[in-house]
Write an enzyme that holds these catalytic residues in place. Structure first.
Site, PDB file in Angstrom:
ATOM      1  CE  LYS A 232     -44.388   6.827  21.427  1.00  0.00           C
ATOM      2  NZ  LYS A 232     -43.012   6.360  21.204  1.00  0.00           N
TER       3      LYS A 232
ATOM      4  CE  LYS B  85     -49.936   6.426  20.627  1.00  0.00           C
ATOM      5  NZ  LYS B  85     -49.786   7.890  20.529  1.00  0.00           N
TER       6      LYS B  85
ATOM      7  N   GLY C 261     -43.312   3.024  14.733  1.00  0.00           N
ATOM      8  CA  GLY C 261     -44.498   2.180  14.591  1.00  0.00           C
ATOM      9  C   GLY C 261     -44.426   0.863  15.347  1.00  0.00           C
TER      10      GLY C 261
ATOM     11  CD  GLU D  54     -51.609   8.870  24.176  1.00  0.00           C
ATOM     12  OE1 GLU D  54     -50.987   9.827  24.641  1.00  0.00           O
ATOM     13  OE2 GLU D  54     -51.648   8.604  22.960  1.00  0.00           O
TER      14      GLU D  54
ATOM     15  CG  HIS E 233     -49.336  12.202  12.423  1.00  0.00           C
ATOM     16  ND1 HIS E 233     -48.944  10.984  12.902  1.00  0.00           N
ATOM     17  CD2 HIS E 233     -48.323  13.044  12.722  1.00  0.00           C
ATOM     18  CE1 HIS E 233     -47.747  11.091  13.466  1.00  0.00           C
ATOM     19  NE2 HIS E 233     -47.356  12.336  13.358  1.00  0.00           N
TER      20      HIS E 233
ATOM     21  CD  GLU F  68     -44.485  12.821  15.201  1.00  0.00           C
ATOM     22  OE1 GLU F  68     -45.375  11.951  15.260  1.00  0.00           O
ATOM     23  OE2 GLU F  68     -43.459  12.697  14.508  1.00  0.00           O
TER      24      GLU F  68
ATOM     25  NE  ARG G  35     -36.289  10.039  15.079  1.00  0.00           N
ATOM     26  CZ  ARG G  35     -37.203  10.133  14.125  1.00  0.00           C
ATOM     27  NH1 ARG G  35     -37.010  10.971  13.125  1.00  0.00           N
ATOM     28  NH2 ARG G  35     -38.313   9.418  14.158  1.00  0.00           N
TER      29      ARG G  35
ATOM     30  CB  VAL H 182     -37.940  10.818   7.140  1.00  0.00           C
ATOM     31  CG1 VAL H 182     -37.951  10.496   5.641  1.00  0.00           C
ATOM     32  CG2 VAL H 182     -37.312   9.676   7.938  1.00  0.00           C
TER      33      VAL H 182
ATOM     34  NE  ARG I 210     -41.380   9.269   5.051  1.00  0.00           N
ATOM     35  CZ  ARG I 210     -41.166   9.033   6.337  1.00  0.00           C
ATOM     36  NH1 ARG I 210     -40.732   7.838   6.723  1.00  0.00           N
ATOM     37  NH2 ARG I 210     -41.387   9.968   7.254  1.00  0.00           N
TER      38      ARG I 210
END
Length: 455
Positions: A116, A158, A165, A200, A208, A275, A293, A296, A339
């Site tokens: 990151k 982070k 998460g 941050e 999001h 994102e 990648r 989901v 989901r």
């Protein structure tokens, strides 16, 4: 085109990749742990090979065994799906060294964007907006306190090498900082073998928003629109939709252009996701991270764009150009994904593995898709992620998609294990969700407190 690819994954995503490969005329090799001997992906693939015991570290994360399986079966490429080794640059590099094509970005780009801190620095170079934060790795609480004072509270801690998460904490004031930093750092070290953190300013509440991008080895990069993934619990997505109701035409053009610029800057190949956090009060958006990648939630993008992302991944890895150009991509209607997990929402979402004694998956009508590896009589093992299915719907507009999802969830019937189907049905029927009036704070601060009061 490849003759044969190995799928280094399990569950619904392994099934999804096998189906896409078969439609391209490509042979498939499934890998499985001893716990997955009777899994659906094992039955559907042309070949299957056991790579170790039930524990992920000894099977689905066992690079040597997976690469040995690829060599033994003559697979020319490996598709990692999501999770497991999908963002592991060491594995991608080993594939390159063994002349096995990794169906994803290069190890170099994965290192650049998977970390990151590196990704943040690259986005600054590319001219993509980022949130105020630390300039490099943060290793001590003293450093954290100083940086937090400079950028102002609230902040987000982070893990630099994080994902899923893990290693993330929200901190509202200096009193919370030291214990939160120590806990997040320990979690990051345990999950990723790397305790480096960064800080941050927290954009919260926010939307999001993520943008699906595709790139090929000829330098072509396109976007397939955005997804709204703001309905989250503990930084894990629960429901996703496309397009976002929070974005108008002008902002959509700005945020998708920023995503393409980001991908072009790092010469990105294959499928990836940029994102962003959107501050609705100001209309400003900020780069958060890149997922190097398949996601989901990729099916909602496939529904609205008409592009098969998994097939594009395989074609691009084979050296082909993208089959579509940006001007060819058109967006139609609205798509939503829920989901479905084997878990008990009334008991703090505790996993609920076990044997499925009866199963009926919703079907019928245009614009309904269920991605799953379940079948009646299948025993869900306790060793892996609890997601057992994804219900995806597409309608001419958002209202039609919402009604279609409600219908689908009402039809969904699984016996033998507890699932979150009823929870998802309540969520998709909530007046705030129906109105599109939600952000990243909604599920934890508004919906769940009321939901948990019931019964």
């Amino acid at each position: 085109m490849f003759n044969k690819i190995l799928i280094a994954n399990r569950g619904e995503i392994a099934v999804r990749i096998i189906r896409a490969a078969r439609e391209l005329g490509v042979g498939t090799v499934a890998i499985y742990s001893t716990a997955d001997r009777d899994a659906l992906h094992v039955h559907l693939a042309d070949e299957a090979i056991c790579v170790g015991p039930a524990r992920s570290t000894e099977s689905y994360l066992n690079m040597n065994n997976i690469l040995s399986a690829a060599v033994a079966t003559g697979a020319q490429a490996i598709h990692p799906g999501f999770g497991f080794l999908s963002e592991n640059s060491k594995f991608a590099r080993l594939c390159e060294e063994m002349n096995i094509k990794f169906i994803g970005p290069s190890a170099k780009v994965m290192d650049m964007m998977g970390d990151k801190i590196n990704a943040r620095a690259e986005m600054i170079k590319a001219g993509v907006p980022v949130t105020p934060g630390s300039e490099g790795e943060v290793h001590t609480t003293d450093e954290a306190v100083k940086i937090a004072e400079e950028i102002g509270y609230p902040i987000m801690l982070k893990a630099s090498a994080g994902g899923g998460g893990k290693g993330i904490r929200k901190v509202n004031n200096v009193e919370e900082l030291v214990p939160a930093f120590e806990a997040a750092q320990a979690e990051a070290q345990a999950a990723f073998g790397n305790g480096a953190m960064f800080i941050e300013r927290m954009i919260f509440p926010a939307r999001h928003i993520e943008v699906q991008i595709l790139g090929d080895s000829q330098g072509n990069v396109i976007h397939l629109g955005e997804r709204d993934c703001s309905l989250q619990r503990n930084n894990q997505k629960v429901l996703e939709e496309s397009p976002s109701v929070a974005i108008g035409h002008t902002l959509r053009n700005e945020i998708t252009a920023a995503a393409v610029k980001a991908a072009q800057h790092v010469s990105y190949e294959n499928a990836g996701t940029i994102e962003f956090l959107l501050d609705e009060s100001s209309g400003k958006f900020y780069f958060m991270e890149m997922n190097t990648r398949l996601q989901v939630e990729h099916p909602v993008t496939e529904f609205v764009s008409g592009v098969d992302i998994v097939k594009e991944q395989i074609r691009v890895a084979n050296g082909n150009e993208l089959s579509v150009k940006q001007e060819d991509v058109t967006f139609s209607g609205h798509a939503i994904e829920c989901r479905i997990n084997a878990e008990n929402p009334k008991f703090n979402f505790a996993p609920s593995p076990g044997k499925i004694t009866n199963l009926f998956l919703p079907s019928g009508g245009v614009g309904l898709r269920v991605d799953s590896a379940m079948y009646s009589g299948y025993s869900i093992p306790p060793y892996y992620d609890s997601m057992i299915a994804k219900v995806i719907v597409h309608g001419e507009n958002r209202f039609e998609a919402l009604m279609k999802m409600q219908r689908a969830l009402l039809e969904f019937d699984v016996e033998g294990v507890i699932t979150n189907v009823d929870f998802q049905l309540e969520l998709i029927s909530d007046p705030h969700v129906v109105a599109g009036d939600y952000d990243t704070s909604f599920l934890g601060n508004v919906f769940l407190p009321e939901y948990q009061k019931e019964d």
